[in-house]
Every structure is written in structure tokens, then in C-alpha cells.
Motif scaffolding. Structure first.
Motif, PDB file in Angstrom:
ATOM      1  N   VAL A 128       0.851  -1.194   0.000  1.00  0.00           N
ATOM      2  CA  VAL A 128       0.000   0.000   0.000  1.00  0.00           C
ATOM      3  C   VAL A 128       0.884   1.239   0.000  1.00  0.00           C
ATOM      4  CG1 VAL A 128      -1.819   1.257   1.215  1.00  0.00           C
ATOM      5  CG2 VAL A 128      -1.703  -1.237   1.384  1.00  0.00           C
ATOM      6  N   THR A 129       0.647   2.093  -0.959  1.00  0.00           N
ATOM      7  CA  THR A 129       1.344   3.371  -0.955  1.00  0.00           C
ATOM      8  C   THR A 129       0.295   4.427  -0.646  1.00  0.00           C
ATOM      9  OG1 THR A 129       2.706   2.472  -2.705  1.00  0.00           O
ATOM     10  CG2 THR A 129       2.929   4.834  -2.256  1.00  0.00           C
ATOM     11  N   ALA A 130       0.339   4.898   0.579  1.00  0.00           N
ATOM     12  CA  ALA A 130      -0.687   5.869   0.988  1.00  0.00           C
ATOM     13  C   ALA A 130      -0.192   7.283   0.742  1.00  0.00           C
ATOM     14  CB  ALA A 130      -1.014   5.682   2.464  1.00  0.00           C
ATOM     15  N   ALA A 131      -1.082   8.098   0.229  1.00  0.00           N
ATOM     16  CA  ALA A 131      -0.742   9.509  -0.025  1.00  0.00           C
ATOM     17  C   ALA A 131      -1.661  10.393   0.815  1.00  0.00           C
ATOM     18  CB  ALA A 131      -0.935   9.817  -1.501  1.00  0.00           C
ATOM     19  N   PRO A 132      -1.163  11.524   1.261  1.00  0.00           N
ATOM     20  CA  PRO A 132      -2.014  12.399   2.064  1.00  0.00           C
ATOM     21  C   PRO A 132      -3.132  13.021   1.234  1.00  0.00           C
ATOM     22  CG  PRO A 132       0.216  13.287   1.870  1.00  0.00           C
ATOM     23  CD  PRO A 132       0.190  12.019   1.108  1.00  0.00           C
ATOM     24  N   LEU A 133      -4.253  13.226   1.894  1.00  0.00           N
ATOM     25  CA  LEU A 133      -5.379  13.909   1.254  1.00  0.00           C
ATOM     26  C   LEU A 133      -5.500  15.292   1.877  1.00  0.00           C
ATOM     27  CD1 LEU A 133      -8.139  11.135   1.442  1.00  0.00           C
ATOM     28  CD2 LEU A 133      -6.806  11.811  -0.554  1.00  0.00           C
ATOM     29  N   ALA A 134      -5.681  16.295   1.055  1.00  0.00           N
ATOM     30  CA  ALA A 134      -5.851  17.650   1.600  1.00  0.00           C
ATOM     31  C   ALA A 134      -7.338  17.882   1.838  1.00  0.00           C
ATOM     32  CB  ALA A 134      -5.299  18.670   0.618  1.00  0.00           C
ATOM     33  N   ASP A 154      -9.861  20.072   4.790  1.00  0.00           N
ATOM     34  CA  ASP A 154      -9.914  20.892   6.007  1.00  0.00           C
ATOM     35  C   ASP A 154     -10.694  20.235   7.135  1.00  0.00           C
ATOM     36  OD1 ASP A 154      -8.474  22.721   4.734  1.00  0.00           O
ATOM     37  OD2 ASP A 154     -10.143  24.075   4.233  1.00  0.00           O
ATOM     38  N   ARG A 155     -11.493  19.260   6.825  1.00  0.00           N
ATOM     39  CA  ARG A 155     -12.302  18.625   7.868  1.00  0.00           C
ATOM     40  C   ARG A 155     -11.469  17.764   8.806  1.00  0.00           C
ATOM     41  NH1 ARG A 155     -16.770  16.525   3.689  1.00  0.00           N
ATOM     42  NH2 ARG A 155     -14.865  16.492   2.462  1.00  0.00           N
ATOM     43  N   PHE A 156     -10.233  17.448   8.390  1.00  0.00           N
ATOM     44  CA  PHE A 156      -9.405  16.538   9.189  1.00  0.00           C
ATOM     45  C   PHE A 156      -8.077  17.202   9.545  1.00  0.00           C
ATOM     46  CE2 PHE A 156     -11.888  14.041   6.126  1.00  0.00           C
ATOM     47  CZ  PHE A 156     -12.724  13.361   7.029  1.00  0.00           C
ATOM     48  N   ASP A 157      -7.508  16.726  10.668  1.00  0.00           N
ATOM     49  CA  ASP A 157      -6.149  17.168  11.011  1.00  0.00           C
ATOM     50  C   ASP A 157      -5.135  16.422  10.159  1.00  0.00           C
ATOM     51  OD1 ASP A 157      -7.210  18.815  12.938  1.00  0.00           O
ATOM     52  OD2 ASP A 157      -7.007  17.329  14.552  1.00  0.00           O
ATOM     53  N   GLY A 158      -5.531  15.248   9.693  1.00  0.00           N
ATOM     54  CA  GLY A 158      -4.671  14.466   8.820  1.00  0.00           C
ATOM     55  C   GLY A 158      -5.514  13.429   8.103  1.00  0.00           C
ATOM     56  N   ALA A 159      -5.204  13.168   6.810  1.00  0.00           N
ATOM     57  CA  ALA A 159      -5.967  12.155   6.056  1.00  0.00           C
ATOM     58  C   ALA A 159      -5.030  11.516   5.034  1.00  0.00           C
ATOM     59  CB  ALA A 159      -7.157  12.806   5.358  1.00  0.00           C
ATOM     60  N   TRP A 160      -5.093  10.177   4.947  1.00  0.00           N
ATOM     61  CA  TRP A 160      -4.243   9.446   4.011  1.00  0.00           C
ATOM     62  C   TRP A 160      -5.084   8.384   3.306  1.00  0.00           C
ATOM     63  CZ3 TRP A 160      -3.004  10.943   8.866  1.00  0.00           C
ATOM     64  CH2 TRP A 160      -1.887  11.770   9.021  1.00  0.00           C
ATOM     65  N   GLN A 182      -9.108  -0.712  -0.795  1.00  0.00           N
ATOM     66  CA  GLN A 182      -8.809   0.677  -0.439  1.00  0.00           C
ATOM     67  C   GLN A 182      -8.507   0.780   1.064  1.00  0.00           C
ATOM     68  OE1 GLN A 182     -11.564   3.603  -2.474  1.00  0.00           O
ATOM     69  NE2 GLN A 182     -12.807   1.742  -2.533  1.00  0.00           N
ATOM     70  N   TYR A 183      -7.565   1.631   1.375  1.00  0.00           N
ATOM     71  CA  TYR A 183      -7.207   1.869   2.785  1.00  0.00           C
ATOM     72  C   TYR A 183      -7.262   3.362   3.030  1.00  0.00           C
ATOM     73  CZ  TYR A 183      -5.421  -2.864   2.335  1.00  0.00           C
ATOM     74  OH  TYR A 183      -5.313  -4.211   2.099  1.00  0.00           O
ATOM     75  N   LEU A 184      -7.826   3.726   4.172  1.00  0.00           N
ATOM     76  CA  LEU A 184      -7.954   5.139   4.466  1.00  0.00           C
ATOM     77  C   LEU A 184      -7.782   5.363   5.969  1.00  0.00           C
ATOM     78  CD1 LEU A 184     -10.062   7.825   3.093  1.00  0.00           C
ATOM     79  CD2 LEU A 184     -10.753   7.201   5.389  1.00  0.00           C
ATOM     80  N   ALA A 185      -7.068   6.414   6.312  1.00  0.00           N
ATOM     81  CA  ALA A 185      -6.947   6.777   7.738  1.00  0.00           C
ATOM     82  C   ALA A 185      -7.135   8.277   7.856  1.00  0.00           C
ATOM     83  CB  ALA A 185      -5.583   6.379   8.280  1.00  0.00           C
ATOM     84  N   VAL A 186      -8.023   8.680   8.772  1.00  0.00           N
ATOM     85  CA  VAL A 186      -8.250  10.118   8.999  1.00  0.00           C
ATOM     86  C   VAL A 186      -8.227  10.365  10.520  1.00  0.00           C
ATOM     87  CG1 VAL A 186      -9.599  10.609   6.919  1.00  0.00           C
ATOM     88  CG2 VAL A 186     -10.761   9.741   8.946  1.00  0.00           C
ATOM     89  N   CYS A 187      -7.872  11.572  10.894  1.00  0.00           N
ATOM     90  CA  CYS A 187      -7.869  11.887  12.331  1.00  0.00           C
ATOM     91  C   CYS A 187      -8.296  13.338  12.557  1.00  0.00           C
ATOM     92  CB  CYS A 187      -6.488  11.633  12.935  1.00  0.00           C
ATOM     93  SG  CYS A 187      -5.180  12.600  12.203  1.00  0.00           S
ATOM     94  N   ARG A 188      -8.882  13.544  13.708  1.00  0.00           N
ATOM     95  CA  ARG A 188      -9.288  14.897  14.084  1.00  0.00           C
ATOM     96  C   ARG A 188      -9.557  14.919  15.590  1.00  0.00           C
ATOM     97  NH1 ARG A 188     -14.209  16.270  11.142  1.00  0.00           N
ATOM     98  NH2 ARG A 188     -15.316  15.321  12.890  1.00  0.00           N
ATOM     99  N   ASP A 189      -9.026  15.934  16.263  1.00  0.00           N
ATOM    100  CA  ASP A 189      -9.280  16.154  17.698  1.00  0.00           C
ATOM    101  C   ASP A 189      -9.098  14.896  18.553  1.00  0.00           C
ATOM    102  OD1 ASP A 189      -9.943  18.707  16.950  1.00  0.00           O
ATOM    103  OD2 ASP A 189     -12.096  18.269  16.793  1.00  0.00           O
ATOM    104  N   GLY A 190      -8.088  14.138  18.227  1.00  0.00           N
ATOM    105  CA  GLY A 190      -7.802  12.970  19.058  1.00  0.00           C
ATOM    106  C   GLY A 190      -8.571  11.728  18.670  1.00  0.00           C
ATOM    107  N   ALA A 191      -9.432  11.813  17.642  1.00  0.00           N
ATOM    108  CA  ALA A 191     -10.142  10.619  17.166  1.00  0.00           C
ATOM    109  C   ALA A 191      -9.499  10.180  15.858  1.00  0.00           C
ATOM    110  CB  ALA A 191     -11.618  10.928  16.970  1.00  0.00           C
ATOM    111  N   VAL A 192      -9.313   8.873  15.735  1.00  0.00           N
ATOM    112  CA  VAL A 192      -8.655   8.332  14.534  1.00  0.00           C
ATOM    113  C   VAL A 192      -9.551   7.249  13.943  1.00  0.00           C
ATOM    114  CG1 VAL A 192      -6.609   7.111  13.680  1.00  0.00           C
ATOM    115  CG2 VAL A 192      -6.371   8.766  15.523  1.00  0.00           C
ATOM    116  N   LEU A 193      -9.726   7.306  12.627  1.00  0.00           N
ATOM    117  CA  LEU A 193     -10.513   6.268  11.941  1.00  0.00           C
ATOM    118  C   LEU A 193      -9.637   5.629  10.875  1.00  0.00           C
ATOM    119  CD1 LEU A 193     -14.120   6.400  10.640  1.00  0.00           C
ATOM    120  CD2 LEU A 193     -12.306   5.755   9.076  1.00  0.00           C
TER     121      LEU A 193
END
Lengths: 398, 105
Positions: free
Chosen positions: A338-344, A346-352, A361-372
Motif C-alpha cells: 500500500v502506498t498511501a498519499a495524504p489527502l488535503a 480541512d475537515r481533518f487534522d490528517g488524512a491518508w 482501499q485503505y484510508l486513515a483520517v484523524c481529528r481532535d484525538g479521534a482516529v478512523l
């Protein structure tokens, strides 16, 4: 085993100091009480005093800071003190103090001028402060080194949030550090008060609040007991044992934050399930549903559900990005590239986002201490469903 | 922080300097001198005397002249004499103040 407080004549008895060594008045009173019980101080072994058992003796015990660089009193000092009826016993293990004893009631007090007595304490305080400074710098360097090695060695955020062992180990280190800092600060405080008192011409009073070796040992035993209980009771693995559920996720008794297979264009199916648990650093939920699919990679094969979700609510939000990246790096099926790339977004502090060679498909997003984190073999492009993931993060945060 | 030099002497310190003013003495002789001169009023404990001798040596108010076995003999230096004189003047002022105040009553 019965604890022996005094022995038969000739025996050697060792005792942990019940007061801080720097509490001069307290130490002197204790040694005199021991002599009344027939225990005569002979030497110090670390934070223990060694006594020779003998006849109960009424004597005066005095201690004073080592006046010079010599670890033992010189000839002149011994002669001068002996002429006044004082006998040298020993120095403490750190060679900070000399201990004297007199059985002669007419022997003149060792110190008759508190101001002159304070000179020895001035030197002692300087020595102690320098030692604290160097020890503090050494500890900071050791902590920085450990922290650096942990960072370089890639201490896993995933392990940290799933397993309390690491946290307990760090907690133990911090506990020891805090105890050391408190003991040093208390002893410096005792020295400062003693010095102030003597410099103004008043003999020093006992300082009961300084942490004694006996108190320090008790605290250590308590700390060790908590550590062992924590490690052995399973609390190390999880503070609350994880629970699991099989069946349609809509009927799950736990309020699950998850992404439904239906929302991603699949049938949910009956063979779904979930698990949840809590560690010291996070609450976590995992859920899977949707049709089964098979995967085969060069070094692994198996079956999985189309939608697998993991959600974490962290009590240490600064770990969120590291955890999201680690989930992407470690959770895909064995052998999946898996080669994950960041997604831009604004709803997330980080998204890949990334896919493997089979199109999962693999996806990871985080915001305010919650990670999915999600692994999905679905027809819908996960990048078009970011609002859905945002809602799941909201649900996890609440 | 640099060590503060001695400016005011305690009674024990004063008698140590006084003991050395006219002749060289060792520790026990200094103790004996203070006892005799004050009829036991100023009792120099051995720890106190040792601390004072060490401090005076540090500040070059006295110096060692001979070592015979365990016995060390000291003599006062010019610096020590100067401090002694300063202290004496200070004490005279104290006494004068006290007497003046006493006469006023």
C-alpha cells in the motif's frame, strides 16, 4: 519472620534510617534512643546504620558536616575532640557527616556557637547542590537518550494505545524520578532551614517532613506493588477487558462509531461483528461487515469482510497522526503493498489514502484525538465519502 | 555565590583571636585560655573551635606555625589583628551606647 530490633550482646544489627540523614537533630535523637536500647552505632551501610548490640548506654550522639576534604577526621580534630570527651564513631556512607559520641556527662557540647557551626553546613549545602545539579543533568540526559532511542526505534503509537504495559513502565520511571526530585528538594530545604537557623544563632530543629530512607523504601514498595498488580492483573493489557459481538451491527448493544457497508455500496450481510475495549490512553472500536472476499499476496492469503473499520478515541491527541500513519503501515493484509498519499481536506487534522495491488482501499483520517482507519473492498471510492468519515469521527469524539 | 568575608565576630571567634594575640597556641590551649579568661563563661566546644580555626585559616586571619604529632600551633596574622581591632572598636561602641543609655535612666 520476626523483625529483630535488638540483638544479643556482640551481635550486629542494621536498621534503615527512620529520618532523613540531613535532619541532624532527628538523627542525633534516634541514635541516642538506640544507645539507650543497647545498640551502639558502628558504621553506615548505604541508607542503613549498623549497630553493635551491647549494654544500654546513656550517651550523647552528635553529628556535624565533614569540615574539609578528608573523609575521616584528622589527628588534630580527633585529639581536640577527645580532650573534650568525644569519641569518633564513623562517617556516613556519602562521607557528608562525622558522627561522635560521648558518655561523659561533663563533656562540653561539641558546638557552642551556632554561627561557627553553620560554616560546615554552608559547605555541605554547596556540595549537595552541585551533586543535585549533576544528578539532575545526568537524569535529563538519560531521559533524552531514552526518548531519542524510543523515537528512533519507532516506539509504536499503536502499542502505546492498545497495551498499557509501556505506559506502566514509563509511569514507574516517572514515579521514581518524582520521588528522587522530591527527596532532593526536601533535603535541600532541610539544609537551607538548618543553615538559616544556625546563621542567625539558633540551633537547628528537627525537620520531620524530609523524606526518610524508611519512608522512601515504603513508597518504593507501594509503587512496586502497584506495578506488579498492574502488570499481572491483566490491567496491563487493557484496563477494561475488551468485549465482542457477532451479528448485525445495527443491533449491537455498544454504540459503535463505524462506517456501514451499505453506505459504501455493499450489502451488510448477517455475518458481521464488532469488538471494543479501553486502555489507559484510548477507547477503541473495531467493526466488520459486508460480503466476504479472498485475497492472495506473495506471502499471505486469507479472507476478509468488505468493510473493516477501526476507530480510536485518544486521551493523548498528539498521538493521532502517528497512530493514523501506523495503522496504514501495519494493518493492511500481510503482503499487501500500500502506498498511501495524504489527502488535503480541512475537515481533518490528517488524512491518508491508498490501495493495494488487489484494489482494496485503505484510508486513515484523524481529528481532535479521534482516529478512523478503514480497509474496504467496495465499489465506491472512499475519497468521495469523506463527509461520512467526518461524521464517524464526530460520533467517536462524543 | 562567593563566600562572604567575616565582618562581625561572635563571642567565640573573638576569644580565639584574643587567645592568639600575644602568643602562639594550639587548639587545646586556646580552649583553656577562653575558659580561664572568661571564668568559664565562654565555653568553646571542640566542634566550634575546629570550625573557627578552619574558617580563620581560610580567611588568612591565622596561620599554622608548627605541627607536632597531632598538635598544631597557630598564630594570628596582621589581617587577624586588624579584624580583632575592628571588633574591639565595635564592642567599645556597643558598651558606650549601653552605658550612655543606662546613665539616662
Amino acid at each position: 519472620m520476626k523483625k529483630r530490633s535488638s540483638g544479643t550482646p556482640g551481635d550486629t544489627v542494621t536498621k534503615l534510617l527512620p529520618v532523613s540523614l540531613y535532619d541532624t537533630a532527628g538523627m542525633e535523637a534516634w541514635l541516642e534512643r538506640m544507645a539507650e536500647k543497647g545498640l551502639i552505632l558502628t558504621e553506615f551501610l548505604g541508607e542503613r546504620a549498623s549497630f553493635r548490640a551491647g549494654e544500654p548506654t546513656v550517651c550523647r550522639c552528635r553529628m556535624e558536616p565533614r569540615p574539609g576534604a578528608l573523609p575521616e577526621p584528622d589527628g588534630e580534630m580527633r585529639a581536640l575532640y577527645a580532650a573534650s570527651g568525644w569519641e569518633y564513631i564513623c562517617a556516613d556512607s556519602g562521607e557528608n557527616f562525622f558522627f561522635w559520641r560521648s558518655t561523659r556527662p561533663d563533656a562540653r557540647e561539641l558546638h557552642t556557637d551556632p554561627v561557627a557551626e553553620s560554616y560546615g553546613y554552608q559547605k555541605l549545602r554547596r556540595r549537595y547542590r552541585n551533586r543535585c545539579l549533576w544528578s539532575g543533568l545526568g537524569t535529563l540526559a538519560a531521559l533524552a537518550l531514552c526518548g531519542g532511542l524510543a523515537a528512533l526505534g519507532g516506539t509504536s503509537a499503536l502499542r502505546l494505545v492498545r497495551d498499557n504495559t509501556l505506559l506502566i513502565q514509563w509511569g514507574w520511571c516517572l514515579f521514581l524520578l518524582a520521588m528522587g526530585v522530591y527527596a532532593a528538594a526536601a533535603e535541600l530545604g532541610v539544609l537551607r532551614r538548618t543553615l538559616q537557623s544556625l546563621s542567625s544563632g539558633v540551633p537547628a530543629k528537627p525537620a520531620r517532613w524530609a523524606l526518610s530512607p524508611r519512608g522512601r523504601q515504603r513508597l518504593l514498595w507501594w509503587g512496586l506493588a502497584v506495578l506488579l498488580v498492574g502488570m499481572l492483573s491483566g490491567a496491563a493489557a487493557e484496563l477494561r477487558p475488551g468485549e465482542s459481538y457477532s451479528g448485525p451491527l445495527t443491533d449491537c448493544p455498544e454504540r459503535l462509531p463505524y462506517v456501514s457497508a451499505h453506505a459504501l455500496g455493499c450489502e451488510a450481510g448477517d455475518d458481521a461483528g464488532a469488538a471494543w475495549g479501553r486502555s489507559a490512553l484510548a477507547d477503541r472500536w473495531s467493526a466488520y461487515e459486508g460480503p466476504m472476499y479472498s485475497y492472495t499476496f506473495s506471502n499471505g492469503w486469507g479472507t476478509a469482510r468488505a468493510c473493516a473499520t477501526q476507530v480510536y478515541r485518544l486521551r493523548l491527541p498528539l498521538l493521532q497522526k502517528k497512530l493514523a500513519r501506523e495503522l496504514l503501515d501495519t494493518q493492511p493484509r500481510q503482503g499487501a503493498e500500500v502506498t498511501a498519499a495524504p489527502l488535503a481536506d480541512d475537515r481533518f487534522d490528517g488524512a491518508w489514502y491508498g490501495t493495494d495491488q488487489q484494489g482494496v482501499q485503505y484510508l486513515a483520517v484523524c481529528r481532535d484525538g479521534a482516529v478512523l482507519y478503514m480497509a474496504a473492498n467496495v465499489p465506491v471510492d472512499l475519497r468521495t465519502q469523506l463527509e461520512l468519515f467526518s461524521q464517524v469521527l464526530d460520533a467517536a469524539a462524543s | 555565590m562567593a563566600k562572604e568575608p567575616l565582618k562581625v565576630l561572635t563571642e567565640s571567634m573573638f576569644y580565639v583571636l584574643l587567645a592568639l594575640l600575644r602568643q602562639e597556641r594550639c587548639g587545646t590551649e586556646i580552649m583553656q585560655y577562653a575558659d580561664d579568661a572568661t571564668a568559664g563563661r565562654v565555653a568553646l566546644g571542640p566542634g566550634t573551635l575546629y570550625a573557627i580555626l578552619a574558617r580563620f585559616e581560610d580567611e588568612r586571619l591565622i596561620e599554622e606555625t608548627a605541627v607536632e604529632g597531632r598538635k598544631r600551633t597557630y598564630r594570628i596574622t596582621e589581617r587577624g589583628r586588624a579584624l580583632y581591632r575592628e571588633e574591639l572598636s565595635r564592642l567599645r561602641l556597643c558598651v558606650a551606647d549601653g552605658e550612655r543609655e543606662g546613665k539616662g535612666r
